[in-house]
Design a protein around this motif. Sequence first.
Motif, PDB file in Angstrom:
ATOM      1  N   SER A   1      -9.541   1.312  10.793  1.00 37.99           N
ATOM      2  CA  SER A   1     -10.293   0.738   9.815  1.00 37.99           C
ATOM      3  C   SER A   1      -9.756   1.840   8.697  1.00 37.99           C
ATOM      4  O   SER A   1      -9.866   1.566   7.544  1.00 37.99           O
ATOM      5  N   ALA A   2      -9.485   3.231   8.822  1.00 41.77           N
ATOM      6  CA  ALA A   2      -9.181   4.004   8.028  1.00 41.77           C
ATOM      7  C   ALA A   2      -7.744   3.598   7.096  1.00 41.77           C
ATOM      8  O   ALA A   2      -7.422   3.735   6.139  1.00 41.77           O
ATOM      9  N   TYR A   3      -6.930   3.022   8.194  1.00 39.78           N
ATOM     10  CA  TYR A   3      -5.589   2.413   7.812  1.00 39.78           C
ATOM     11  C   TYR A   3      -5.705   1.187   6.850  1.00 39.78           C
ATOM     12  O   TYR A   3      -5.437   0.992   5.670  1.00 39.78           O
TER      13      TYR A   3
ATOM     14  N   THR B   1     -11.528   2.871   1.263  1.00 36.14           N
ATOM     15  CA  THR B   1     -11.617   3.535   2.496  1.00 36.14           C
ATOM     16  C   THR B   1     -13.015   3.545   3.279  1.00 36.14           C
ATOM     17  O   THR B   1     -14.179   3.500   2.565  1.00 36.14           O
ATOM     18  N   PRO B   2     -13.172   3.268   4.315  1.00 37.39           N
ATOM     19  CA  PRO B   2     -14.648   3.732   5.119  1.00 37.39           C
ATOM     20  C   PRO B   2     -15.012   5.006   4.829  1.00 37.39           C
ATOM     21  O   PRO B   2     -14.358   6.063   4.359  1.00 37.39           O
ATOM     22  N   VAL B   3     -16.391   5.111   4.632  1.00 34.69           N
ATOM     23  CA  VAL B   3     -16.743   6.514   4.312  1.00 34.69           C
ATOM     24  C   VAL B   3     -17.834   6.787   5.617  1.00 34.69           C
ATOM     25  O   VAL B   3     -18.701   5.862   5.909  1.00 34.69           O
ATOM     26  N   MET B   4     -17.921   8.073   6.083  1.00 30.24           N
ATOM     27  CA  MET B   4     -18.998   8.269   6.885  1.00 30.24           C
ATOM     28  C   MET B   4     -20.088   9.361   6.195  1.00 30.24           C
ATOM     29  O   MET B   4     -19.839   9.981   5.424  1.00 30.24           O
ATOM     30  N   ILE B   5     -21.309   8.885   6.689  1.00 31.79           N
ATOM     31  CA  ILE B   5     -22.322   9.948   6.243  1.00 31.79           C
ATOM     32  C   ILE B   5     -22.654  10.568   7.742  1.00 31.79           C
ATOM     33  O   ILE B   5     -23.026  10.001   8.689  1.00 31.79           O
TER      34      ILE B   5
END
Lengths: 574, 192
Positions: A88-90, A152-156
């Motif tokens: 999913s980052a791609y 972009t996906p973002v992580m917390i």
Amino acid sequence: MKRLMIGNESIARGAYEAGVKVVSSYPGTPSTEITEFIAKYDGIHVEWAPNEKVGLEVAIGASIAGARAMSCMKHVGVNVAADPLFTSAYTGVNGGLVLVVADDPAMHSSQNEQDSRFYARSAHVPMLEPSDSAEAKKYIKLAFYLSEKYDTPVMIRLTTRVAHSQSLVDEESRNNIELKEYKKDVSKFVMMPVMARGRHIVVEQREKKLLNDLENNEINVNRIEYRDKKVGIVCSGVTYQYVKEATNASIFKLGMVYPIPTKQISEFAKSVDELIVIEELEPFFENQLKAHGIKCHGKSITGLQGELSTGAILEKYLGKTINKPNKNLPNRPPVMCAGCPHRSVFYALNRLKCTVTGDIGCYTLAANYPLNAIDAVVCMGASVGMAHGFDKAKSEKSKNLVAVIGDSTFVHSGITGVINSVYNNGSSTIIILDNSTTGMTGHQDNPTTGKNIKGEPTYKLDLEMLLKACGVEHVLVVDSYDILAVKNAVKEAISKDEVSVIIARRPCALLNRNYPKPYYVNQETCKKCKACLQIGCPAIENLENNGVRINPELCVGCGVCTQLCKFNSILQEV
Amino acid sequence: MNLDILIVGVGGQGTLLASRVLGEIAILSGLDCKLNEIHGMSQRGGSVVTHVRMGDDVYSPTVLEGNADYIIAFEKLEALRWSYYLKENGKIIVNDQEILPMPVISGKEKYPSNIIEHMKKTYSVLDIDAISIAKEIKNPKSVNIILLGIFCALEKIDLDLGLKAMLKYVKPQFHQSNTIAFNKGYEIGKRY
């Protein structure tokens, strides 16, 4: 108005305010409450997925469709969800996509203390880490914004002390954002080699742009607090709070923990005499700074294990003496509750001297004295695969081998193990402890309970039918409380040269608290043989005069102990 | 005012409610506040601790060892276990109850004797048989409310403010009985 919220509730509130539309998660301490709190809001589709991989995939789908979407999990859950995460980052996103991960330094309720920041770096997605509840809400909203802005996906990342600490949070209203338009775009969303090669370039460019904007303060999430300039400390998350309290050093507080602005930190390093990095677990910042030629030290002071605290920093960094706990007191380890249906099953396995591969849940506690009934526990679902491997190794101990797994854990990742064992001519015996709930994380529903996260009725997964479809011919259902029935079922199953499944069924003792009358020990007929103590029930007490009593305040009247007493000395109150 | 408090007990004793009431007292007093609680596996009958911090600016959500002003203990062994968090002139409010941990139940270890006397040598200890008082006022589940009442009186927190904070976290059908429990605790605390 400000209100006290745990970090997890604040994440939920922030996601609600950010207009999140779809949330799919799997419970896991310390992340569980995020999704439970979101389920209280209207206008959001919230669900428990069978595992973290499915949860993230649901969120990815919703994002591609144009909705703001989120998936929440504990640190080890990201291992399960790593496959969709990396790709999913791609693809990037359409609607904002956020993955919230809660790490558990010191392993309050986990099997390892892996550091999720490495996932952000490996997958090339930005990661934010709040230091309290107010920041948690701010960051989740920022995460959705950044996700859409940078595609972009973002992580917390949370840690236990942020997830489960309460602090004051301002409530704001929900931003009811419209769905973004979905346009078919195979070069962006279909990751086969030729498209993925193109997208990999996009990923690298995106990260460069984001880092550049971070260095130029266009993303305003890090900050410098100048105090005493003899020492500068780089830190993030709850560690920032400890540093603030324990020292008077200048602070470079990272709100975004990946990527990090090494140019800015290099400038900061020049403004102080000495640069220290204080971070829990891995030297994630420290090694990056060193790789950029910035002189600093950190792990030589704080070590790699466990949590930090104000006291730990005072002691390890400033050499102060800190009060220590008295080690000569009896421990009070967590135990299976009185009336827990798992206890009698493990008692039976103990008596049969089985070799047991265990799994993740309250029942992992059966590894402890006096049940001592588990040989190996690794991760969610592993009991089934490990049993098959143990069986195929053909050791002497393979003969009495049993895998034990809970209902929710079985659905999470035990099913594929069963399919594998049947497909590859296994002969292992698997016990599914079906207690009608996901117990350890605080009683969440799952596909076997017939209810969804909001308690509404839904299709109830039929384990017997599922196992038949997997090719398990020998499926036996027993009452978990019936020790003899469990023993007989296990003996029969392990004698068979095929995969067998025993479903030990009995609801968790905490679900329906309409308990029958407690039991008591008839002291006149009790022979003090103490056989009843072997089951490890917290209600059965060893007395100093060598006898035994049942604590009526704790006994829930399950009566399992009566099966252990050869002298009929355990009786129920009338 | 800066106050650091530990609420300690055994999983399932209801320490979380007590911490929430203290948090509300902080809010009503216009103070910053942080609480830290434990969820998950360690709750299953294990030793539990909740940190409560209030003051002008609170940073860490956990109390520094040796810095707690109060320990409110629901069980004696837990009071002793966590007493190293107390500052020199700190106070322990302890419910005089023994809940045996598994190693004691199974006969492997002994429950320490004379815990209260032992703690009194080092700390200011207010021990109270809150279970008997709770039974007396016919509200056996009000042990935590009684202990909170005692704390509020010792700390000279306004009775009405304490009551208001407590009632926010108690179900309406228990308002009356818990008001009695809180008042009872407040009276006891005033005598010390």
